[in-house]
Design an enzyme around this catalytic site. Structure first.
Site, PDB file in Angstrom:
ATOM      1  N   LYS A 165       4.285   7.434  -4.481  1.00 31.28           N
ATOM      2  CA  LYS A 165       3.654   7.552  -3.165  1.00 31.28           C
ATOM      3  C   LYS A 165       2.491   8.493  -3.289  1.00 31.28           C
ATOM      4  O   LYS A 165       2.460   9.329  -4.197  1.00 31.28           O
ATOM      5  CB  LYS A 165       4.650   8.128  -2.164  1.00 31.28           C
ATOM      6  CG  LYS A 165       4.305   7.851  -0.730  1.00 31.28           C
ATOM      7  CD  LYS A 165       4.714   6.441  -0.380  1.00 31.28           C
ATOM      8  CE  LYS A 165       4.772   6.190   1.095  1.00 31.28           C
ATOM      9  NZ  LYS A 165       5.727   5.101   1.349  1.00 31.28           N
TER      10      LYS A 165
HETATM   11  N1  GLU Z   1       4.209   1.969   2.374  1.00 32.56           N
HETATM   12  C1  GLU Z   1       5.214   0.954   2.372  1.00 32.56           C
HETATM   13  C2  GLU Z   1       6.586   1.570   2.195  1.00 32.56           C
HETATM   14  O1  GLU Z   1       6.792   2.719   2.491  1.00 32.56           O
HETATM   15  C3  GLU Z   1       4.914  -0.177   1.415  1.00 32.56           C
HETATM   16  C4  GLU Z   1       4.763   0.220  -0.020  1.00 32.56           C
HETATM   17  C5  GLU Z   1       4.233  -0.902  -0.910  1.00 32.56           C
HETATM   18  O2  GLU Z   1       4.047  -2.010  -0.447  1.00 32.56           O
HETATM   19  O3  GLU Z   1       4.008  -0.595  -2.086  1.00 32.56           O
HETATM   20  O4  GLU Z   1       7.518   0.913   1.835  1.00 32.56           O
END
Ligand code: GLU
Length: 432
Positions: A118
């Site tokens: 992240k």
């Molecule tokens: N931000 C989204 C999550 O927290 C999607 C992450 C992604 O598609 O890589 O799951």
């Protein structure tokens, strides 16, 4: 900046709880219960790489401002690091660590070949113009440089980021590779605009996954979604899509809260009309076909289902006792803290935990990544059908594991994730 406002809500408590402590406690509970191998436990208890970049961007007035960006890579034993980028003033290293770790569990539960990561930038995007957002995003991508890559670490949208931001990341990244590499690198990000290699159905995917989970829960409980009532916190991408997708079941949206305030209408709020209003006004505040209510009254709303789809630490020792619902379906990441979890259990409120319930986004990201690698583009029906299968499969694994270990669903979901990762470490070992 004309960003479609994503899931953001101003957290009421002045003190920001450390979300990483929530992750650690959740992880410890599941590890103890399943008797996770102590060596594997040591590996998974910490993140692998933590990248912090300070980078400059030129503002509209010609001056330079410095920004701080993060990318935390938790684990990649199941596949390349994967996870979104968040633009929000509350972004800090502990939040990104927590969100990266949840991504590892989420991908493992969904059964997709990705690890967890992240990232984000600690700033308020609403204070910047479209041009500034572009320059900030491009400089951030440039600063991350070799720390991301289409087979290594693949960003995606998260709070306050969208397909436009992904398009800038894509373009900046492609400009940094050789011309021969360009067309085989478009899977560097997911959640792209369709014209730039995005997938059908990615925009609604997280909300869709949440609704597939709710549907399955209703089936299990013999609960009729027709005339059921639901309330939502956060009316960005996840909240608004979940609201819109529940409408055809005949369910009624009775209360919504976001960073601008809360509204309620026991007769029902039309999610499509509210979505149009929120797009224009940047929040639910002042929506004419509902009454304004305060934070406490919002939490006290009588409804069947509560979908938190905003930020972390919203269901806590203060707010959980107020809830008058049958089910909490976590569209957000980490909306419930440890005390909140305990209270939901005492009150016999069912829980569809985030790492199961909001996995739809990353599942369709995986489909997008696959389509890019194969130079394919799938029809929406195909994406939806594949998503449904993956979500229901994950749901069943979590349900069965929770029953087998006689535990709550969050812990059950952790055990599903940890078991599949443990299996890989057991056979592969670690180098050297
Ligand atoms: N931000 C989204 C999550 O927290 C999607 C992450 C992604 O598609 O890589 O799951």
């Amino acid at each position: 900046m004309e960003l479609a406002i994503a899931d953001k809500i101003t957290q009421k408590p002045a003190i920001k709880r450390n979300v990483y402590e929530n992750v650690t406690q959740q992880f410890n509970k599941a590890s103890d219960l399943m008797d996770l191998d102590p060596d594997i436990r040591k590996i998974l208890a910490t993140t692998t790489n933590e990248i912090i970049v300070h980078f400059p961007a030129i503002m509209d007035n010609g001056r330079i401002e410095m920004f701080t960006g993060y990318r935390v890579q938790h684990n990649n034993v199941l596949g390349p690091y994967k996870g979104g980028l968040r633009y929000h003033p509350a972004v800090d290293i502990d939040e990104v660590r927590a969100l990266a770790t949840w991504m590892t569990w989420k991908c493992a539960i969904a059964g997709i070949p990705f690890g967890g990561a992240k990232g984000g930038i600690a700033f308020d995007p609403s204070k910047h113009s479209f041009g500034e957002m572009e320059r900030i995003t491009r400089r951030f991508t440039y600063a991350l440089n070799g720390n991301i890559g289409p087979e290594y670490d693949i960003p995606a949208p998260d709070v306050n980021t969208n397909s436009q931001i992904m398009a800038w990341i894509l373009d900046t990244y492609l400009s940094s590779v050789t011309p021969q590499e360009r067309n085989r690198s478009i899977h560097i990000v997911t959640g792209k605009p369709i014209a730039s290699g995005g997938s059908q159905g990615r925009d609604k995917a997280t909300g869709q996954g949440t609704v597939f989970c709710i549907e399955q829960w209703a089936k299990d409980k013999n609960f009729d979604l027709n005339n059921a009532t639901y309330m939502i916190q956060g009316f960005g991408n996840v909240g608004s899509w979940a609201a819109k997708l529940l409408k055809p079941f005949g369910s009624k949206l009775v209360a919504v809260e976001d960073h601008t305030g809360a509204i309620s209408n026991p007769e029902g709020i039309d999610p499509d009309k509210l979505a149009i209003y929120v797009k224009e006004r940047k929040g639910v505040h002042g929506y004419p076909a509902a009454e304004p209510v305060d934070h406490e009254s919002f939490f006290k709303t009588k409804a069947d289902i509560f979908i938190p789809a905003a930020l972390e630490n919203q269901i806590t020792a203060e707010t959980a006792p107020l809830l008058n619902v049958k089910l909490v379906a976590e569209g957000a990441n980490g909306p419930t803290d440890i005390e909140g979890d305990g209270i939901l259990q005492e009150k016999n409120i069912d829980l569809l935990p985030d790492i199961l319930c909001n996995g739809g986004g990353v599942i369709v990201s995986y489909f997008e990544w696959l389509q890019n690698k194969r130079s394919e583009s799938w029809e929406l029906e195909e994406v939806d059908e594949r998503l449904r299968k993956k979500v229901i499969n994950a749901y069943k694994k979590v349900k069965n594991t929770s029953q087998e270990f006689n535990t709550d669903w969050r812990t059950g979901a952790y055990i599903v994730a940890l078991s599949s990762i443990q299996e890989v470490y057991r056979t592969r070992g670690i180098f050297p």
